[in-house]
Each structure stands twice: as C-alpha cells, then as structure tokens.
Enzyme design. Sequence first.
Site, PDB file in Angstrom:
ATOM      1  N   SER A 150      -7.654   8.216   4.176  1.00 22.55           N
ATOM      2  CA  SER A 150      -7.316   7.809   2.815  1.00 22.55           C
ATOM      3  C   SER A 150      -8.588   7.639   1.980  1.00 22.55           C
ATOM      4  CB  SER A 150      -6.522   6.496   2.867  1.00 22.55           C
ATOM      5  OG  SER A 150      -6.120   6.123   1.587  1.00 22.55           O
ATOM      6  N   LYS A 185      -8.566   1.078   0.757  1.00 23.40           N
ATOM      7  CA  LYS A 185      -7.717   2.119   1.376  1.00 23.40           C
ATOM      8  C   LYS A 185      -6.854   1.601   2.518  1.00 23.40           C
ATOM      9  CE  LYS A 185      -9.145   3.650  -1.647  1.00 23.40           C
ATOM     10  NZ  LYS A 185      -8.224   3.616  -2.775  1.00 23.40           N
ATOM     11  N   ARG A 191      -1.184   8.321  -3.064  1.00 18.19           N
ATOM     12  CA  ARG A 191      -1.231   9.638  -2.442  1.00 18.19           C
ATOM     13  C   ARG A 191       0.023   9.797  -1.599  1.00 18.19           C
ATOM     14  NH1 ARG A 191      -3.485  12.495   2.021  1.00 18.19           N
ATOM     15  NH2 ARG A 191      -3.696  10.497   3.087  1.00 18.19           N
ATOM     16  N   GLY A 231       0.916   7.769   1.322  1.00 12.38           N
ATOM     17  CA  GLY A 231       1.489   6.493   1.726  1.00 12.38           C
ATOM     18  C   GLY A 231       2.250   6.561   3.038  1.00 12.38           C
ATOM     19  N   HIS A 283     -12.703  -7.576  -1.784  1.00 15.27           N
ATOM     20  CA  HIS A 283     -12.966  -6.753  -0.597  1.00 15.27           C
ATOM     21  C   HIS A 283     -14.048  -7.396   0.270  1.00 15.27           C
ATOM     22  CE1 HIS A 283     -10.374  -3.534  -1.811  1.00 15.27           C
ATOM     23  NE2 HIS A 283     -11.087  -3.165  -2.843  1.00 15.27           N
ATOM     24  N   TYR A 339      -0.302  -2.681   7.192  1.00 14.00           N
ATOM     25  CA  TYR A 339       0.282  -1.629   6.353  1.00 14.00           C
ATOM     26  C   TYR A 339       1.458  -0.955   7.080  1.00 14.00           C
ATOM     27  CZ  TYR A 339       0.345   2.604   3.397  1.00 14.00           C
ATOM     28  OH  TYR A 339       0.707   3.638   2.563  1.00 14.00           O
ATOM     29  N   GLY A 353      -4.114  -0.349   1.703  1.00 19.43           N
ATOM     30  CA  GLY A 353      -2.824  -0.706   1.124  1.00 19.43           C
ATOM     31  C   GLY A 353      -2.929  -1.805   0.082  1.00 19.43           C
ATOM     32  N   THR A 354      -4.137  -1.997  -0.445  1.00 11.43           N
ATOM     33  CA  THR A 354      -4.387  -3.051  -1.435  1.00 11.43           C
ATOM     34  C   THR A 354      -3.478  -2.918  -2.658  1.00 11.43           C
ATOM     35  OG1 THR A 354      -6.696  -2.620  -0.830  1.00 11.43           O
ATOM     36  CG2 THR A 354      -6.306  -4.252  -2.553  1.00 11.43           C
ATOM     37  N   THR A 355      -3.368  -1.690  -3.158  1.00 14.35           N
ATOM     38  CA  THR A 355      -2.598  -1.462  -4.391  1.00 14.35           C
ATOM     39  C   THR A 355      -1.144  -1.886  -4.194  1.00 14.35           C
ATOM     40  OG1 THR A 355      -3.997   0.497  -4.669  1.00 14.35           O
ATOM     41  CG2 THR A 355      -2.100   0.298  -6.141  1.00 14.35           C
TER      42      THR A 355
HETATM   43  P1  A3P Z   1      -2.936   7.353   1.498  1.00 11.33           P
HETATM   44  O1  A3P Z   1      -4.224   7.868   0.939  1.00 11.33           O
HETATM   45  O2  A3P Z   1      -2.901   7.423   2.989  1.00 11.33           O
HETATM   46  O3  A3P Z   1      -1.741   7.961   0.900  1.00 11.33           O
HETATM   47  P2  A3P Z   1      -5.696   1.037  -1.411  1.00 11.33           P
HETATM   48  O4  A3P Z   1      -4.616   0.558  -2.292  1.00 11.33           O
HETATM   49  O5  A3P Z   1      -6.228  -0.049  -0.500  1.00 11.33           O
HETATM   50  O6  A3P Z   1      -6.742   1.746  -2.156  1.00 11.33           O
HETATM   51  O7  A3P Z   1      -5.024   2.066  -0.403  1.00 11.33           O
HETATM   52  C1  A3P Z   1      -4.546   3.305  -0.871  1.00 11.33           C
HETATM   53  C2  A3P Z   1      -3.513   3.804   0.104  1.00 11.33           C
HETATM   54  O8  A3P Z   1      -2.297   3.088  -0.073  1.00 11.33           O
HETATM   55  C3  A3P Z   1      -3.203   5.275  -0.133  1.00 11.33           C
HETATM   56  O9  A3P Z   1      -2.864   5.796   1.148  1.00 11.33           O
HETATM   57  C4  A3P Z   1      -1.997   5.178  -1.048  1.00 11.33           C
HETATM   58  O10 A3P Z   1      -1.191   6.326  -1.088  1.00 11.33           O
HETATM   59  C5  A3P Z   1      -1.264   3.992  -0.423  1.00 11.33           C
HETATM   60  N1  A3P Z   1      -0.345   3.349  -1.372  1.00 11.33           N
HETATM   61  C6  A3P Z   1      -0.575   3.062  -2.680  1.00 11.33           C
HETATM   62  N2  A3P Z   1       0.514   2.498  -3.229  1.00 11.33           N
HETATM   63  C7  A3P Z   1       1.453   2.457  -2.273  1.00 11.33           C
HETATM   64  C8  A3P Z   1       2.817   2.004  -2.252  1.00 11.33           C
HETATM   65  N3  A3P Z   1       3.403   1.533  -3.338  1.00 11.33           N
HETATM   66  N4  A3P Z   1       3.488   2.094  -1.085  1.00 11.33           N
HETATM   67  C9  A3P Z   1       2.899   2.597   0.028  1.00 11.33           C
HETATM   68  N5  A3P Z   1       1.616   3.042   0.064  1.00 11.33           N
HETATM   69  C10 A3P Z   1       0.904   2.978  -1.078  1.00 11.33           C
END
Ligand code: A3P
Length: 327
Positions: free
Chosen positions: A172, A76, A292, A294, A141, A226, A78-80
């Site tokens: 998040s 949570k 979600r 972001g 992680h 992030y 910003g990994t994705t």
């Molecule tokens: P929020 O829940 O605050 O929106 P992870 O990838 O580590 O699981 O983190 C997920 C968080 O990164 C979520 O935050 C998600 O919305 C955000 N996120 C995913 N893809 C993103 C993107 N392309 N740009 C910015 N934020 C992103």
Amino acid sequence: MATTNKTGAIGPVPFMNDGSAALGVPLAGLTGDDPKLWVRFYQGTWVLATFVPAIASIQQSFRPRGGDVVIASIPKSGTTWLKALAFATMARGVYPPDTAAEHPLLRLNPHQCVTNLERLYSAGQESMIEALPSPRLLSTHMHHSILPSSISKNPDCKIVYICREPKDMVVSLWHFCRRGKPDVSFSDLFEAVCQGTSVSGPFWDHVHGYWNASKANPEAVLFLRYEDMLRDPAGNVRKLARFVGQPFSPAEEEAGVVAQIVRLCSLDNLKNLEVNKPSSASQPFANDWFFRKGEAGDWVNHMTPDMARRLDAIVEEKLSGSGLSFA
Ligand code: A3P
C-alpha cells in the site's frame, strides 16, 4: 547527510542551515534529493525530518483534555478508514449517519475531519486544536515511545491504534508513493521497511509499543487490526464506540445506526465521492491517493516468495514473545 561528533551527538548545526531537513537522509528509492521528504532518526524512530521540530513541540507543549481521542497508526495501515469510522461514531449525535446528505464525510476527506498532530504543529497551526470543542478527535503517526507523557500516561486521553499485516502495508505504501513519484522502486522501498528506516519505522517497534500499551492499559489504548475490521466492520465499530464511552443504545441498534456508519465509511462510498475523486488535488497529497483496493492479501501480486519469507521472518523475530503475530 546527518553526521555525529566525537560524543555521538548530532549537533550543533547552523540554525539557519535550511532547518531540520539538513539532518535527514533520503528515504531509499523514494525521495531522492527532495529534502522535504527526507527522514531522520529521532529518539529511536524514523520520522519525516521536517516534522522533528513539530514533534519536539508536541512533546513539550501539547495539552490534552479529558475526552480527547487520538488515532495512532503507521501510514498505510488503514488510518483513513479508522478516522472516518471514529468521526462518524463519535459525532453521530450532531451528524446522524442516516442524514447522509448533510454529513461532513460527504464533503470532506477523513483527513480533513481528523487532523494529524505532527502536520498541524509543523504548519504552525496548533492553536487551531485549542479552538476545537471537546471531545476532540486527533491523530498521530508517532511511536508510542515518543508520545508526550501528557498523552501516553493520561488515562483521560484515549488512544485508538490500527495496525495492518506488514506485507500489505508495504504494498500500500508503494502504491501511495507512486502517486507522487511514479518510478519509485518497490524493492528499494521494501528494503527500507526491512531495515526499519521507512517513515514511522522501525515498524515492528511502532506496532509493539502500542500493543504493549494496550495490554498494560486496555481502558486507555484500543488495539485494532485492519484485517479484523474488513472481516467484521460492525463489530469493530461497536468496540470503538464502547471504548470511547459512547456505546450504541438499544434504540440506535434497532434503527441500524451501526450499519449506517459502516456504509457511510465504506471504501466504495468514500472513494466515489466528489471530494475524493482524482481531480480534487490538495496539499501535500491528493485526496484520492488514500483510497485504492482496501483488501487483505494484495502482497501476493507484488512480492516474490523470498521477499515475503524475509519480511515474515523479521516480524516473527521482532515480535517474538509479545503475543502479537500476523500469521
Ligand atoms: P490499499 O492501498 O491496500 O488499498 P492509510 O489510510 O493508513 O493511508 O491506509 C491506506 C489504505 O487503506 C489503502 O490500502 C486504502 O485503500 C485503504 N482504505 C482507505 N479507506 C478505506 C476504507 N474506507 N475501507 C477500507 N480500506 C480503506
């Protein structure tokens, strides 16, 4: 529930006693009696109990190659997004981001483009990464302190770390957990994070470990935030490209490749792709759970001022003297 003997050791335990989950504990408010999601304190860090054998195996047998890049984070943070940006940047020779219709990120979730080591090893699929051509892009992680030395002490294996303001990370995490368990209590989850017992906890040690490593060896560990990426995605993509040894050429700059990567990996773009729509369920989490709002600062909509002050104070105390702050 995990117990210790007179010497403080955790074992022996019956080998067939439903595996490592038997040594775990439920994560407050979240997992209840489902041992698959229990956490366990392993070498000073809280990890999914079912991942412990995988982590032990990674520590003993992971063999990096020159050119490997490992994305590291607390869930949570910003990994994705980082997976998407790093993949699009490093693979741009094979998959130019302007030929959008052909790009893997348009048909695969970023987690399907960049695998997580713990998950892969726990599924017994580690041989799959041997078959990947170099340079490989992987993720973890794990805390820096429990990485195998084949990664942490290897200048040829680069680490890109992403961290996030802890209050937003908790919010998040709560939203993510609610997708699987709608009645998860925000205050219980918050408590677990403050106690350091949530997944990948204690979060302050996680962040601190990679921060110190990046200070000690900036060529091997890139520390990203992030919030900085939200403010200046293009600048951070350039930084990432330089770090992995693939800086953008003047011709690429001229052609707007950086902007193409930023656009391809933007939340709006990825979230609205068919592969990441709510219906596209996949195990163990559905693809849409990773997208979600972001934004920075969403914690104000979820936390009381007292909670925010408490978490801020923990961060300040634990990171004091490190040079890292979230103020
Ligand atoms: P929020 O829940 O605050 O929106 P992870 O990838 O580590 O699981 O983190 C997920 C968080 O990164 C979520 O935050 C998600 O919305 C955000 N996120 C995913 N893809 C993103 C993107 N392309 N740009 C910015 N934020 C992103």
